[in-house]
Design an enzyme around this catalytic site. Structure first.
Site, PDB file in Angstrom:
ATOM      1  N   HIS A 207       0.788  -1.238   0.000  1.00 23.74           N
ATOM      2  CA  HIS A 207       0.000   0.000   0.000  1.00 23.74           C
ATOM      3  C   HIS A 207       0.819   1.287   0.000  1.00 23.74           C
ATOM      4  O   HIS A 207       0.249   2.367  -0.120  1.00 23.74           O
ATOM      5  CB  HIS A 207      -0.932   0.030   1.212  1.00 23.74           C
ATOM      6  CG  HIS A 207      -0.230   0.379   2.487  1.00 23.74           C
ATOM      7  ND1 HIS A 207       0.659  -0.455   3.097  1.00 23.74           N
ATOM      8  CD2 HIS A 207      -0.271   1.504   3.240  1.00 23.74           C
ATOM      9  CE1 HIS A 207       1.128   0.127   4.189  1.00 23.74           C
ATOM     10  NE2 HIS A 207       0.588   1.317   4.300  1.00 23.74           N
TER      11      HIS A 207
HETATM   12  N1  UDP Z   1      -3.768  -4.802   8.875  1.00 26.41           N
HETATM   13  C1  UDP Z   1      -5.053  -5.282   9.075  1.00 26.41           C
HETATM   14  N2  UDP Z   1      -5.742  -5.724   7.978  1.00 26.41           N
HETATM   15  C2  UDP Z   1      -5.221  -5.732   6.721  1.00 26.41           C
HETATM   16  C3  UDP Z   1      -3.897  -5.259   6.545  1.00 26.41           C
HETATM   17  C4  UDP Z   1      -3.194  -4.782   7.641  1.00 26.41           C
HETATM   18  O1  UDP Z   1      -5.549  -5.305  10.194  1.00 26.41           O
HETATM   19  O2  UDP Z   1      -5.915  -6.141   5.775  1.00 26.41           O
HETATM   20  C5  UDP Z   1      -3.033  -4.306  10.039  1.00 26.41           C
HETATM   21  C6  UDP Z   1      -1.712  -4.969  10.285  1.00 26.41           C
HETATM   22  O3  UDP Z   1      -1.875  -6.159  11.011  1.00 26.41           O
HETATM   23  C7  UDP Z   1      -0.944  -3.915  11.052  1.00 26.41           C
HETATM   24  C8  UDP Z   1      -1.489  -2.634  10.491  1.00 26.41           C
HETATM   25  O4  UDP Z   1      -2.715  -2.949   9.832  1.00 26.41           O
HETATM   26  O5  UDP Z   1      -1.229  -3.972  12.415  1.00 26.41           O
HETATM   27  C9  UDP Z   1      -0.521  -2.044   9.526  1.00 26.41           C
HETATM   28  O6  UDP Z   1      -1.095  -0.982   8.902  1.00 26.41           O
HETATM   29  P1  UDP Z   1      -0.649  -0.483   7.464  1.00 26.41           P
HETATM   30  O7  UDP Z   1       0.082  -1.556   6.778  1.00 26.41           O
HETATM   31  O8  UDP Z   1      -1.867   0.074   6.825  1.00 26.41           O
HETATM   32  O9  UDP Z   1       0.279   0.758   7.810  1.00 26.41           O
HETATM   33  P2  UDP Z   1       1.811   0.927   8.198  1.00 26.41           P
HETATM   34  O10 UDP Z   1       2.099   0.018   9.357  1.00 26.41           O
HETATM   35  O11 UDP Z   1       2.618   0.608   7.002  1.00 26.41           O
HETATM   36  O12 UDP Z   1       1.919   2.361   8.573  1.00 26.41           O
END
Ligand code: UDP
Length: 357
Positions: A207
Site C-alpha cells: 500500500h
Molecule cells: N492490517 C489489518 N488488515 C489488513 C492489513 C493490515 O488489520 O488487511 C493491520 C496490520 O496487522 C498492522 C497494520 O494494519 O497492524 C498495519 O497498517 P498499514 O500496513 O496500513 O500501515 P503501516 O504500518 O505501514 O503504517
C-alpha cells in the site's frame, strides 16, 4: 490530566486500542478520541473500533480522500477548533500519517504539550510523506515515546536528547500479545474462508505510495507475487489505494488470492499461519517477527533495521524484479535468530504511567 488523542489511519487504531485501555486504567487520566476520517470505511476503520473495543470518538472529522496538503491543512484547521473549544493538557499522536502531523502542529501552536508514540523512527528517505511527518512531529513534541534504542539514537543524532525521551518498547507488540490471545485468532476461520492451509501460503500486503504510485514498481511487485503464486498460494488483502492503482490488464495467477482488507484479528491469524510474509507495511514487518514468520519487505529502506540485522526481514527493491524474486525465495526458506527486540509487551502501561506523572 485530560488527553486528546488524534487517530485517523488503520495502524493508529491498533496502537490506540492498547494505549487507550492503559490510559483508562491509569488514575488521574481522562482521554477523548478524535478521529480525523483519514481512513473512513467499514474495513479500514469501523471494524477496528468494534473488534478491539476502542471507545467511540468524541470528535469525528470527515477529512479523507484528498491530496496531502489539502488533507493536512483541513485537519489542522479543524483540530485547532477542537483545541480552542475545550481545554486539554496533552495531545497524543501515533506514528507518521498526515493525522499525526496535523494534530501535533495544531497543538504546539496553541501551546498544548504533544506526546508522540513511535518517535525516532527514520527511513532516511525524505521522498516518503511518512518521513516528513515523523521528523516534524518529533521536533515539536514535548514527550517522545520510542520503541527501540535505535529510535532514541536517531533522535539524539538530530539533537533531541533529555528526560522527555522514553524508550518504552513497541505498542504494536502489546497489541499482538493482547489480541493474539483472542479465541478467534486461534480458530483462524479466515484461512478456510480464503481456502488456504496453515504453513502453506505466503501473506502479502502492498500500500505504500512509493510502490502504488509508480507504475513500474507496482508492475514488478504484481509480477513477483504472480511468480510466487506459481510455487505457493499467496493471500493479498488489498488496501483501497492499491486497488485504485491496479493496471486494468493485470491477470492474477489463480493461486494469488486477492481479498478485501481484513480486521486485525483475521490479520493476526493470517500472519501467524503464514509460511512467509511479503509487505511494504511498517507494522506488518514487525508482526511477522512477533509471530516468528520470515518476511521480505518490498522497499528500498526500512525504519525497523533490527529486523534485517536479526535475519527476520530482508529488503527487496521494487525497482529490481530479480531482488523481489530472490527476497521471496529467501523469506520462504530462511528464518532469523530468536532475540527479543521490542520490549516486554508493557509499552502501553509505561506510556500511561509516564503521562500520569
Ligand atoms: N492490517 C489489518 N488488515 C489488513 C492489513 C493490515 O488489520 O488487511 C493491520 C496490520 O496487522 C498492522 C497494520 O494494519 O497492524 C498495519 O497498517 P498499514 O500496513 O496500513 O500501515 P503501516 O504500518 O505501514 O503504517
Amino acid at each position: 490530566m485530560k488527553i486528546l488523542t488524534v487517530v485517523g489511519a488503520r495502524p493508529q487504531f491498533i496502537k490506540a486500542a492498547v494505549v487507550s485501555l492503559a490510559i483508562a486504567d491509569a488514575p488521574g487520566l481522562t482521554e477523548h478520541l478524535l478521529h480525523t476520517g483519514q481512513h473512513y470505511d467499514e474495513r479500514m476503520s469501523d471494524i477496528f473500533f468494534s473488534e478491539m473495543g476502542i471507545p467511540e470518538p468524541t470528535y469525528r472529522l470527515n477529512v479523507g480522500g484528498s491530496s496531502h496538503g489539502a488533507m493536512t491543512g483541513q485537519m489542522l484547521a479543524e483540530i485547532e477548533q477542537v483545541l480552542q473549544k475545550e481545554s486539554y493538557d496533552c495531545l497524543l499522536v501515533y506514528g507518521d500519517t498526515n493525522s499525526t502531523l496535523a494534530g501535533a502542529l495544531a497543538a504546539v501552536k496553541l501551546h498544548v504539550p504533544v506526546a508522540h508514540v513511535e518517535a525516532g523512527l527514520r527511513s532516511f528517505n525524505k521522498a516518503m510523506p511518512e518521513e516528513i511527518n515523523r521528523i516534524l512531529t518529533d521536533h515539536v513534541s514535548t514527550t517522545l515515546f520510542c520503541p527501540t534504542d535505535i529510535a532514541v539514537e536517531n533522535l539524539s543524532n538530530e539533537g533531541l536528547t533529555g528526560d522527555h525521551i522514553h524508550q518504552v518498547g513497541d505498542v504494536m507488540y502489546d497489541a499482538a500479545i493482547r489480541f493474539g490471545a483472542h479465541p478467534s485468532v486461534a480458530r483462524a476461520a479466515i484461512l478456510n474462508d480464503v481456502g488456504v492451509s496453515p504453513g502453506e501460503y505466503m501473506l502479502a500486503t502492498i500500500h505504500r505510495a512509493e510502490n502504488t504510485d509508480d507504475p513500474t514498481r507496482l508492475e514488478n511487485i504484481l509480477n513477483a507475487l504472480n511468480w510466487a503464486a506459481e510455487r505457493v498460494a499467496v493471500v493479498l488483502p488489498l488496501h483501497p489505494r492499491t486497488v485504485s492503482k491496479l493496471p486494468s490488464d493485470f491477470q492474477p495467477h489463480i493461486n494469488l488470492k486477492i481479498i478485501e482488507p481484513v480486521g486485525y484479528l483475521d490479520m493476526l491469524a493470517l500472519e501467524r499461519n503464514a509460511k512467509a510474509i511479503a509487505t511494504d507495511s511498517g507494522g506488518v514487518q514487525k508482526e511477522a517477527y512477533f509471530q516468528r514468520v520470515s518476511c521480505v519487505t518490498f522497499r528500498d529502506q526500512t525504519e525497523w533495521v533490527e529486523l534485517v540485522e536479526t535475519g527476520w526481514n530482508r529488503l527487496a527493491s521494487p525497482s529490481v524484479s530479480e531482488q523481489l524474486v530472490a527476497g521471496i525465495e529467501s523469506a520462504l526458506n530462511e528464518k532469523g535468530c530468536d532475540v527479543p527486540l521490542y520490549g516486554g509487551g508493557d509499552a502501553a502501561q509505561k506510556i500511561a504511567r509516564i503521562l500520569a506523572n
